[in-house]
Write a protein that holds these residues in place. Structure first.
Motif, PDB file in Angstrom:
ATOM      1  N   UNK A 274       0.835  -1.208   0.000  1.00 58.53           N
ATOM      2  CA  UNK A 274       0.000   0.000   0.000  1.00 58.53           C
ATOM      3  C   UNK A 274       0.865   1.251   0.000  1.00 58.53           C
ATOM      4  N   UNK A 275       0.232   2.343  -0.380  1.00 54.58           N
ATOM      5  CA  UNK A 275       0.896   3.639  -0.501  1.00 54.58           C
ATOM      6  C   UNK A 275       0.441   4.551   0.624  1.00 54.58           C
ATOM      7  N   UNK A 276       1.389   5.148   1.333  1.00 54.07           N
ATOM      8  CA  UNK A 276       1.083   6.093   2.404  1.00 54.07           C
ATOM      9  C   UNK A 276       2.225   7.082   2.521  1.00 54.07           C
ATOM     10  N   UNK A 277       1.917   8.353   2.442  1.00 53.35           N
ATOM     11  CA  UNK A 277       2.961   9.370   2.521  1.00 53.35           C
ATOM     12  C   UNK A 277       3.945   9.305   1.383  1.00 53.35           C
ATOM     13  N   UNK A 278       3.508   8.798   0.228  1.00 58.46           N
ATOM     14  CA  UNK A 278       4.384   8.697  -0.925  1.00 58.46           C
ATOM     15  C   UNK A 278       5.281   7.479  -0.920  1.00 58.46           C
TER      16      UNK A 278
END
Length: 889
Positions: A274-278
């Protein structure tokens, strides 16, 4: 021009210092990796608008596409293909590319947006969402297209914004609709009435259930066995991943991000990325353990290359020089002067990393004034009109956003406003500002100087939300209302001699003041044009003409002299010529001062007279040197219904009111705005999309185009994007409706997002980053878009106004839409009288090219919109009795 470590740079450094204490350790690898997707062996993601593929741990990343417009990648079940959406030739369609690389293959051609959602479990079809047959623009319908190409099958009639098939191919997990403006607004932690749920449907049986839903936004469903994995912001703080067990009906939270939202994810087996904060993180769905992936991407970014850019399409203001020989233009953050006839374009600023704006020409033509950015601090700049001498800077108060609006005829005073609704006068000789007034609400400020520079007419909003016109006396410092507040008054304009003030006023503007409900839709705004006779002994310019001899006396109309105030008279010019000196040499020329403007306030409102013209939506009043009044009438929704090809910005029609004839004459439709030269002899016509024309200010209006083909600048995109980022943050701080910014530490938000800026590869990435940052304010109707986004010309795929089904391996017309007989712009190509085609007929060929279900129908209609096309149709799929018809898609 990139700045060094100015005060703004030092402030930014201080703001950035605590970021990693808040955000975690300083990141390694590349950030802004988006939209991950997993297969058994590979990880793919989007970076800089392209599809990248890497090993499962992120090692050895390789770029698969090179167009910088891809998004939504999904691995095929066997891991051999990646399906994605991309915008090529102005159209967003479905593409597939081998995981080993190669030439992408296009699978859809419909002119609507086609967005990849995934694959059928057997890997033979790509699932995508499209609004092609949906009137509700907050949703789509689901379609499947074969991997080998051909007919696009609609999965179900129900609307669905996004969806995913269960592993056995029997159920769809889908989000039925999206939130408003989801693509341009953050909507973080939205708790309103249209939060989106996740539904599960068996299309074959109609069995339906809803994933347990709270008043929060659930989105992006995917399957992991019998569990539906989705993103939800139901917990305050940040959006996270959740899992719903369709067998046991239990719900569990998978991730526990507290600062950055989970924005997207991909699943393979019991592993998610997953993607979080780039940053991309790998998650074990069973244990809940998450670890960041360090992925380093090194690539060339075409949009980051310093290059020359056309600035003509980004003009924010344009004004004529005093005699109309040049135009001062603010465009793309630089200030230019453009010749009307002779000479070359001059860029006075040359700054990619600083925005200059609101440029004005001094009344004597010698100087240019504009606003520049010193780093979250504006300054007024005054410099010579050639841009060769060192400019003078006058810093304005820090942290406040300003706009420059006018320069007095005597050249001594500049007028500007701030983001807190204050209006100021800046005395150039003293380098000092004086507060003139403050409005009660944000309105479009309009100002006009009297010819002698003593008086300023300006607009201000009153307690009843109506705009009124006030007069400021620079001699006494007093402000006096010209209008009584019972009408909505606007567009003040002094006559050249100073005897009159023209303006517009409306007494039906109430329903149009606020646009938050349908009661304001298609309500016409009626404005009349008025004149205020300023002196108690003055005469109205609209008095009837008696036609009598007046003993050699001219009429008292305030026509002016067609010579700019403060300019040398002809006698002085002649004397200067004989002496061998230049006519404009101020050492010898005798300057005739303008006539003092007399205003008697007693009874002034009773000396206001209306023009004998119809009440319409008038604005942009300007008075020529001969006294004639120019103005624009705006087109209004509900009054006219324009053809779709009409340019929306060019909705003004130019009029000239002749006081001798006492009537108005239409001079030119289809313009955006006008401005008058200081001498009142030339008129600048402004059009949308970077077009300017100049004309003599008379009733002939022989307008000539101004050449803007060389209005370009050398841009360093990295510096420009940094400036845009900072200014967007600053403007939110200054213009947000709540001065407390919902209690948010806005400095900390800047510090958290700014480190991501160095990973921005294209203008679209910057927009996405700004939307995410502004979303921290948790206001949905706070949107962002536009920018210098490159694109190819569209191919204009044509449509026939019909639905098709595949029978006998051919396309058969199932429905012919008849259009709307009372809407002249809604054409029905197959329902035109004389076109010999019926529902049930087969479409066998297009322009002689045979067609069957192995080929995509819409591929044959590229570049056919509004062009004649020959169709072969017949009642039999074998072609018996086929005939040709000519239609216009």
């Amino acid at each position: 021009m990139p700045r060094g470590l100015t005060r703004a740079g030092a402030l930014a450094a201080l703001l950035l210092a605590p970021c990693f204490a808040v955000c975690g350790e300083e990141p390694t690898g590349t950030l802004l990796l988006r939209q991950p997707t997993l297969s058994r062996e590979h990880l793919a993601f989007i970076y800089g608008g392209d599809v990248w593929v890497a090993d499962r741990d992120g090692a050895h990343p390789q770029r698969l596409t090179a167009h910088a417009s891809a998004y939504g990648p999904h691995f095929s079940p066997d891991g051999q293909w990646i399906a994605y959406s991309a915008t090529y030739a102005g159209n967003t369609d479905v593409y597939v590319i081998p995981v080993a690389g190669g030439q992408p293959r296009r699978l859809t051609w419909h002119p609507s947006r086609d967005e990849v959602d995934g694959w059928s479990p057997d890997g033979r079809r790509i699932l995508f969402a499209s609004p092609r047959a949906v009137a509700n623009n907050r949703s789509n319908q689901l379609y499947e297209v074969p991997l080998t190409g051909g007919f696009e099958r609609r999965v179900m009639e129900a609307v669905a914004w996004e969806a995913a098939w269960s592993p056995d191919g029997t159920r769809l997990a889908y989000r039925p609709y999206r939130t408003a403006y989801e693509l341009t607004s953050g909507w973080r932690q939205y708790r309103g009435g249209t939060t989106t749920p996740i539904w599960i449907l068996n299309p074959a049986t109609g069995a339906w259930e809803q994933v347990p839903h709270e008043n929060a936004t659930d989105r992006a469903p995917a399957w992991a066995g019998d569990e539906v994995i989705f993103i939800s912001d139901r917990n305050d703080g940040a959006a996270n991943l959740f899992a719903y067990d369709t067998r046991g009906k239990g719900l569990r939270q998978l991730t526990h991000e507290t600062v950055w939202d989970v924005r997207s994810f991909g699943i393979s087996g019991r592993t998610a990325v997953y993607e979080s904060g780039g940053r991309l993180k790998e998650l074990d769905l069973d244990s809940g353990h998450a670890r960041p992936l360090t992925i380093t991407v090194a690539t060339e970014a075409t949009q980051l290359r310093p290059q020359w850019k056309d600035a003509s399409k980004t003009i924010t203001s344009a004004f004529l020089s005093p005699t109309g020989k040049r135009v001062v233009v603010s465009a793309r953050g630089d200030v230019f002067t453009v010749p009307v006839k002779d000479g070359s374009i001059r860029n006075l600023t040359h700054t990619s990393g600083v925005r200059e704006k609101d440029a004005l020409w001094s009344p004597d033509g010698a100087r240019i004034a504009y606003i520049t950015d010193l780093g979250w601090q504006h300054a007024i700049v005054v410099r010579d009109q050639a841009g060769l001498e060192k400019p003078r800077l006058y810093p304005l108060p820090k942290g406040i956003y300003f706009r420059l609006t006018a320069w007095s005829p005597d050249g001594a005073t500049l007028i500007y406003e701030d983001s807190h609704l204050h209006l100021y006068a800046f005395a150039l000789e003293k380098a000092a500002s004086t507060l003139i007034d403050r409005s009660l609400d944000r309105v479009g400020l309009e100002v006009s100087f009297s010819p002698d520079s003593r008086w300023l007419a300006y607009t201000v909003q009153g307690e009843n939300h109506f705009t009124r016109i006030r007069l400021h006396d620079f001699r006494s410092g007093q402000n006096v209302d010209l209008t009584d507040g019972l009408s909505d008054a606007d567009s003040p304009a002094f006559a050249p001699g100073g005897d009159y003030l023209y303006f517009t006023a409306s007494i039906n503007s109430g329903p149009t003041q606020v646009g938050l409900d349908l009661s304001s839709q298609e309500r016409a705004l009626r404005r009349g044009i008025y004149v205020a006779v300023l002196a108690a002994d003055g005469r109205s310019p609209l008095l009837p003409k008696a036609g009598d001899e007046e003993g050699g006396k001219a009429d008292a109309d305030d026509k002016g002299s067609c010579k700019a105030p403060g300019k040398p008279d002809k006698a002085a010019d002649s004397a200067a010529d004989k002496s061998g000196k230049k006519p404009n040499d101020k050492s010898d020329a005798k300057v005739k001062p303008p006539k003092p403007v007399k205003i008697d306030f007693e009874g002034l409102q009773n000396r206001i007279t209306g023009f004998p013209v119809a009440e319409r939506r008038y604005e942009s009043l300007a008075v020529a040197c001969d006294g004639a009044l120019f103005y624009i009438e705006r087109r209004q929704p509900g009054i006219t219904h324009e053809p779709p090809e009409v340019e929306p910005g060019n909705d003004g029609e130019l009029y000239r009111f002749d006081f001798t004839e006492r009537k108005a004459k239409s001079l030119k439709p289809g313009i955006e705005d006008i401005s008058m030269s200081a001498d009142g002899k030339k008129l600048l016509l402004v059009y949308a999309k970077g077009k300017l024309e100049i004309a003599d200010a008379n009733d002939k209006l022989d307008a000539k185009p101004i050449d803007l083909s060389q209005l370009g600048m050398y841009v360093d995109p990295a510096a420009e994007w940094a400036q845009i980022f900072d200014e967007a943050w600053w403007m939110e701080k200054e213009f947000f409706y709540d001065p407390n910014l919902h209690g948010l530490d806005w400095n900390a938000v800047h510090a958290r997002y700014k480190p991501l800026l160095r990973f921005v590869q294209r203008r679209e990435d910057l927009t996405d980053l700004l939307i995410e940052m502004i979303g921290e304010l948790q206001v949905g109707h706070n949107r962002l878009g536009g920018g210098d986004v490159p694109g190819e010309p569209g191919t204009k795929t044509g449509l026939l106004g019909a639905d098709f089904a595949v029978e006998n391996n051919h396309y058969r017309i199932s429905t012919i839409y008849r259009g709307d007989r009372w809407n002249p712009f809604l054409r029905a190509p197959l329902a035109v009288p004389g076109v010999n085609v019926s529902e049930g007929d087969y479409l066998l060929a297009v322009n002689g090219r045979p067609l069957d279900a192995t080929e995509n129908l819409y591929a044959l209609f590229e570049q056919t919109a509004d062009r004649q096309v020959t169709l072969s149709v017949g009642a039999d799929a074998a072609g018996a009795g086929a005939h040709n018809i000519v239609v216009q898609p």
